[in-house]
Design an enzyme around this catalytic site. Sequence first.
Site, PDB file in Angstrom:
ATOM      1  N   SER A 147      36.500  71.700  58.520  1.00 29.73           N
ATOM      2  CA  SER A 147      36.918  70.582  59.351  1.00 29.73           C
ATOM      3  C   SER A 147      37.712  71.093  60.556  1.00 29.73           C
ATOM      4  O   SER A 147      37.214  71.890  61.342  1.00 29.73           O
ATOM      5  CB  SER A 147      37.722  69.591  58.498  1.00 29.73           C
ATOM      6  N   ASP A 158      31.611  72.197  57.961  1.00 27.05           N
ATOM      7  CA  ASP A 158      31.713  70.891  58.611  1.00 27.05           C
ATOM      8  C   ASP A 158      32.810  70.879  59.687  1.00 27.05           C
ATOM      9  O   ASP A 158      33.721  70.040  59.670  1.00 27.05           O
ATOM     10  CB  ASP A 158      31.969  69.796  57.575  1.00 27.05           C
ATOM     11  N   HIS A 218      31.995  64.890  53.927  1.00 29.01           N
ATOM     12  CA  HIS A 218      32.850  65.847  54.618  1.00 29.01           C
ATOM     13  C   HIS A 218      33.860  66.528  53.698  1.00 29.01           C
ATOM     14  O   HIS A 218      34.265  67.666  53.952  1.00 29.01           O
ATOM     15  CB  HIS A 218      33.578  65.101  55.738  1.00 29.01           C
TER      16      HIS A 218
END
Length: 310
Positions: A132, A161, A237
């Site tokens: 992330s 991600d 996610h």
Amino acid sequence: MYSSHSSASMLSDVFETGKFTTQLQTIDSPVDVPPPKPLLIATPLEAGDFPVLLFLHGYLLSNSFYSQLILHVASHGFIVIAPQLYTVAGPDISDEIHSAAAITNWLGEGLSRYLPPNVKSNCSKLALGGHSRGGKTTFAVALKKLNTITNLKFSALIGIDPVDGMDKGKQTPPPVLTYIPHSFDFDIPAMVIGSDLGELKKNPLFPPCAPKGVNHKDFFDECPKPSWHFVAKDYGHLDMLDDDTKGIRGKFTYCLCKNGESRKPMRRFVGGAIVAFLKAYLLADDRDLIAIRDGHKNMPLDLKTIECYV
């Protein structure tokens, strides 16, 4: 879509726990040559000389939420360092960039003090990865944003991600994406793993956790050769986190992002893909990575996208 039930060459056991016994320890108290940030360290316990992965957590997450993931990687013969970069943070990642560089510069001198007997780190085989916001920070460090310099060279990059803000034109500072294909100015092999559900809203009150225009696809599009891109179908996610994430922040991980049915399949895939990628580019053994590219009936999930630029 590439199905996990398609026929291909047999993959080894990268999606299962590896042959090494592992240890997880937390380093957060002042000692001689202390790390710049608190660390979670996953290591094999058997004697050996092991490559190192520095792994950066996602936005407002605890490094402990990745315990099962980093232990999986360690069980295949890698030392994984997961710092806690912050507990509260605004949109700017400048401090994380500097912290990641400082930890990298500490590894050569300080890491050996925290390893089990007869376990040695091989920092000449060093990878940098993150999830992330930590994935964005990974690329920012590799791109030497803010003129950041490290005294160790990275041999592989991994973005799980990665996210560069809220939307195209709404990137968080410093921006990483330029929207120019293959424009990232580094010569390091890169792997980007995306989530199929990351760009979808969990509910109308919150934006997607990995919005279109600033997510895995855009990061992969800017990577130079060699680069790899895998997108997990029907997973979200945060689905590579531990099965049980503790505390208020841990509870939020189930509420903010659209999720798959369970975390274990995504975590197994991410862990196995990391192992395969590190074996390919740190240990010169690309058989497992090629087998993932070609499809494998024993993969823990289906892949929506498989791309390689080599």
